[in-house]
Design a protein around this motif. Structure first.
Motif, mmCIF file in Angstrom:
data_model
loop_
_atom_site.group_PDB
_atom_site.id
_atom_site.type_symbol
_atom_site.label_atom_id
_atom_site.label_comp_id
_atom_site.label_asym_id
_atom_site.label_seq_id
_atom_site.Cartn_x
_atom_site.Cartn_y
_atom_site.Cartn_z
ATOM 1 N N GLU A 55 0.896 -1.244 -0.042
ATOM 2 C CA GLU A 55 0.080 0.100 0.021
ATOM 3 C C GLU A 55 0.945 1.392 0.131
ATOM 4 O O GLU A 55 0.508 2.273 -0.863
ATOM 5 C CB GLU A 55 -0.990 -0.144 1.032
ATOM 6 C CG GLU A 55 -2.030 0.925 1.354
ATOM 7 C CD GLU A 55 -3.112 0.614 2.177
ATOM 8 O OE1 GLU A 55 -3.089 1.115 3.221
ATOM 9 O OE2 GLU A 55 -3.986 -0.204 1.772
ATOM 10 N N TYR A 71 -12.181 5.364 -2.218
ATOM 11 C CA TYR A 71 -11.891 4.110 -1.847
ATOM 12 C C TYR A 71 -10.538 3.736 -1.993
ATOM 13 O O TYR A 71 -10.056 2.562 -1.618
ATOM 14 C CB TYR A 71 -12.678 3.263 -2.851
ATOM 15 C CG TYR A 71 -12.413 3.379 -4.326
ATOM 16 C CD1 TYR A 71 -11.258 2.896 -5.023
ATOM 17 C CD2 TYR A 71 -12.947 4.075 -5.293
ATOM 18 C CE1 TYR A 71 -10.575 3.101 -6.270
ATOM 19 C CE2 TYR A 71 -12.674 4.434 -6.362
ATOM 20 C CZ TYR A 71 -11.558 3.664 -7.157
ATOM 21 O OH TYR A 71 -11.276 3.851 -8.332
ATOM 22 N N PRO A 106 -2.309 -7.544 -1.427
ATOM 23 C CA PRO A 106 -3.604 -8.042 -1.442
ATOM 24 C C PRO A 106 -3.591 -9.466 -1.715
ATOM 25 O O PRO A 106 -2.643 -9.911 -2.789
ATOM 26 C CB PRO A 106 -4.363 -7.094 -2.281
ATOM 27 C CG PRO A 106 -3.456 -5.913 -2.621
ATOM 28 C CD PRO A 106 -2.214 -6.372 -2.380
ATOM 29 N N ASP A 142 -5.650 -12.574 9.206
ATOM 30 C CA ASP A 142 -6.836 -12.451 8.002
ATOM 31 C C ASP A 142 -7.304 -14.166 7.709
ATOM 32 O O ASP A 142 -8.257 -13.884 6.877
ATOM 33 C CB ASP A 142 -6.381 -11.943 6.600
ATOM 34 C CG ASP A 142 -5.881 -10.575 6.877
ATOM 35 O OD1 ASP A 142 -7.037 -9.856 7.829
ATOM 36 O OD2 ASP A 142 -5.259 -9.825 6.069
ATOM 37 N N LYS A 155 -16.141 -3.231 -0.571
ATOM 38 C CA LYS A 155 -16.666 -3.596 0.975
ATOM 39 C C LYS A 155 -16.764 -4.819 1.027
ATOM 40 O O LYS A 155 -17.176 -5.169 2.268
ATOM 41 C CB LYS A 155 -18.280 -2.897 0.909
ATOM 42 C CG LYS A 155 -18.340 -1.304 0.690
ATOM 43 C CD LYS A 155 -19.543 -0.863 0.482
ATOM 44 C CE LYS A 155 -19.572 0.448 0.438
ATOM 45 N NZ LYS A 155 -20.892 1.072 0.490
ATOM 46 N N ASN A 158 -9.931 -6.990 1.596
ATOM 47 C CA ASN A 158 -9.012 -6.313 2.527
ATOM 48 C C ASN A 158 -8.396 -7.414 3.143
ATOM 49 O O ASN A 158 -7.338 -7.114 4.119
ATOM 50 C CB ASN A 158 -9.828 -5.827 3.874
ATOM 51 C CG ASN A 158 -10.460 -4.457 3.254
ATOM 52 O OD1 ASN A 158 -9.974 -3.577 2.641
ATOM 53 N ND2 ASN A 158 -11.739 -4.193 3.694
ATOM 54 N N LYS A 184 -4.769 -9.547 3.152
ATOM 55 C CA LYS A 184 -3.436 -9.296 2.953
ATOM 56 C C LYS A 184 -3.010 -10.735 3.055
ATOM 57 O O LYS A 184 -3.157 -11.507 3.404
ATOM 58 C CB LYS A 184 -2.712 -8.506 3.910
ATOM 59 C CG LYS A 184 -3.324 -7.245 4.333
ATOM 60 C CD LYS A 184 -3.211 -6.229 3.134
ATOM 61 C CE LYS A 184 -3.796 -4.981 3.322
ATOM 62 N NZ LYS A 184 -3.897 -4.308 2.018
#
Length: 609
Positions: free
Chosen positions: A274, A301, A441, A466, A485, A490, A492
């Motif tokens: 990121e 976003y 991601p 995650d 969403k 999200n 990783k």
């Protein structure tokens, strides 16, 4: 013996020694009754002196370039020494010679500054390989491979071969397929990587594996791609991410030392995916120079944790910025004196189809503290100063701003940064800077199919934090417009890429090793149970027999060699490369096969037309 010494071996200490050499004639120079010949082999060049006594024999058997020659004679000290070559203090006074083979006149000169173009040299690659420049590249490649093997051996890795004829699992790049004569109508695939086999080796208990291995991908080509390429492929079990990073930082530092005599003592920087995208516009940033991106506007976003500073550019009715999804600035240091011609050239550069921008805004931060821009009619001096402060621009700098759709604009800003870095000589060829990029991601959204695809490959584990999100949520995307969403957006990956000077040289991950989680991963990619079993049943079955935690990495060996050798193209470091169309023009392949082979393979396709 054809020779007692090589053409790069003799020194002044060998004076008065009788020796025999063999090699290729580089040049022939006649001076009256004597003739000088430079004899070349893989190891170097030795000057030969043919005295008057050999004139008659030379007249009867004249020498030409690239003749294969054997000579015997006495080593003499040269009167006119050549300090540019290791053998430059001596020459060989020839007493006898024998032409082992004659040569046609080569289609280009066999020397560093050859007159042969790429296509011609690729057609006669066996001659091109005689050139010293190409030989040095292959020597560097060999040294890199030797250093790699030594380091991995010293650290307990075992070199284990895996099959080349495997099963096609068309995920990602296209496979090269091979028809089976004994199993009519069925096909092998050539491996894009030994991924599943090295994981099976971990299940088998071979806890440190490596190969320097050929891989194959049927994809569009460019300078740093070949249909067949080489990987340094590695896997370890009972490891976490930190173990992998430390082990393979050590490998690359060892290669630097062995191949380039560089002691790489810098701490290898680590950066999240990121932050790399936010700061540099791509996931393989060149950190040899600064020139970071300043994001003046971006979609809500994108990078939501960052503060939106679009107020700096809003409120002046400048439609280019108002209608843009993203506005990004970079600072070119010391360029405020650029002329109109120079800024126009930059504008044309970003408008090229490869970059895809409609234009370029610039702000000159003048040495006297004033500001001049291409948008003066919209932005006051106060606004321009605020933008300059946000971008950390100093007096004498030039701010370059691109605007448009998010993905294209971020890529354009990254390309412009690299272009300016090269233009301003900030990307030093003799400087090497390593970087780990982490926390990618796990998934990307495939809009056409409304499903998730693996960003790396389907065997990459999510970050430990995650895993529950992945297990406890349905991967189905109910509303494509709101895919960001979805909880999977999200997640990783427990993955890492090593970047060197703006090039990804290696990538890997901690792997999934539990059957249930691997099945969940396959399901997220749209595979039902039947497809999972058909493609990867062998791996899922292996996970039921005590699969250990494991992870690995693969380095692009050709690319690593090209960077170490200062070249943009991996072809320069491959003995027999393909061209940009995937053809080997020397042996003229790919080519057709004859009817008998079609019949044996029971292939009835009309490929012969």
């Amino acid at each position: 013996m054809f020779r007692t010494h090589t053409c790069g071996q003799l020194r002044i200490a060998d004076t008065n020694t009788t020796v025999t050499l063999a090699g290729w004639v580089q040049t022939v120079r006649k001076f009256g009754s004597i003739t000088f010949v430079d004899l070349r082999d893989r190891y170097g060049i030795t000057q030969l002196l043919f005295s008057e006594s050999l004139n008659a024999e030379l007249d009867a058997n004249p020498l030409g370039r690239e003749f294969v020659l054997q000579v015997t004679g006495t080593v003499n000290e040269r009167s006119n020494k050549n300090n540019n070559i290791p053998t430059g203090e001596i020459e060989l006074l020839v007493t006898t010679f024998r032409i082992l083979n004659k040569s046609m006149t080569p289609p280009f000169t066999i020397q560093d500054d050859t007159d042969g173009g790429d296509d011609l040299r690729m057609k006669y690659r066996f001659l091109d390989l005689r050139r010293n420049a190409v030989k040095k590249n292959l020597e560097l490649r060999y040294a890199t491979g030797r250093s790699t093997r030594n380091y991995l051996h010293e650290n307990g890795f075992m070199d284990i071969e895996t099959p080349f004829l495997i099963k096609s699992t068309p995920e990602g790049a296209r496979d090269f397929v091979v028809p089976s004569r004994m199993n009519a109508g069925q096909f092998y695939a050539l491996p894009q990587s030994p991924q599943t086999f090295k994981q099976l080796l971990m299940v088998s208990g071979y806890d440190r594996y490596y190969q320097i291995v050929k891989c194959f991908r049927d994809e569009d080509l460019r300078a740093d791609r070949q249909p067949e390429f080489t990987q340094i492929d590695c896997e370890m079990c009972f490891v976490e991410q930190e173990d992998i990073l430390n082990m393979f930082e050590g490998l690359v530092k060892r290669i630097f030392k062995d191949v380039k005599n560089i002691d790489y003592t810098d701490v290898v920087e680590r950066m999240t995916w990121e932050n790399a995208m936010w700061t540099y516009g791509n996931d393989k940033p060149d950190i040899r120079f600064d020139m970071k991106l300043t994001n003046l506007k971006f979609p809500s976003y994108t990078f939501p944790q960052q503060q939106n500073i679009s107020s700096l550019i809003d409120g002046v009715d400048f439609k280019v910025f108002d209608e843009a999804e993203t506005v990004i600035a970079i600072v070119a240091p010391g360029c405020s004196e650029y002329t109109r011609k120079q800024t126009d050239e930059l504008t044309e550069w970003v408008k090229r189809p490869q970059v895809g921008m409609k234009g370029l805004v610039f702000i000159k931060c003048n040495a006297d503290g004033t500001f001049k821009s291409s948008v003066d009619k919209f932005y006051s001096e106060e606004k321009l100063k605020a933008i300059a402060e946000a971008a950390n621009a100093k007096a004498g700098d030039l701010i370059l701003i691109v605007a448009g759709a998010e993905e294209r604009t971020r890529k354009a800003a990254s390309d412009l940064r690299m272009y300016m870095g090269t233009k301003l000589d900030l990307r030093k060829a003799d400087e090497f800077k390593l970087l780990w990029v982490l926390d990618f991601p796990l998934f990307e959204y495939a809009e056409d199919d409304n499903r998730w695809v693996a960003r790396h490959h389907p065997f990459t584990s999510p970050k430990p934090s995650d895993i529950e999100t992945m297990i406890n949520n349905n991967p189905v995307i109910e509303n494509p417009a709101e895919y960001l969403k979805h909880p999977y957006a999200n997640i990783k990956a427990n993955a890492y890429d090593m970047v060197l000077n703006g090039n990804e040289i290696g990538g890997g991950s901690i792997r999934i090793y539990q059957k249930e989680l691997q099945q969940k991963m396959f399901a997220a990619l749209g595979m039902d149970e039947e497809e999972q079993q058909h493609k990867f049943g062998f791996l899922l079955g292996a996970f039921e027999y005590g699969a250990p935690p494991h992870g690995g990495i693969a380095f692009g060996f050709d690319r690593l060699c090209s960077i170490l050798g200062g070249s943009e193209s991996i072809r320069d470091f491959i003995a027999f490369p393909k061209n940009n169309s995937g053809r080997d023009v020397m042996i003229d392949t790919p080519s057709t096969i004859d009817d008998k082979q079609f019949d044996e393979l029971q292939i009835k396709l009309d490929l012969k037309a």
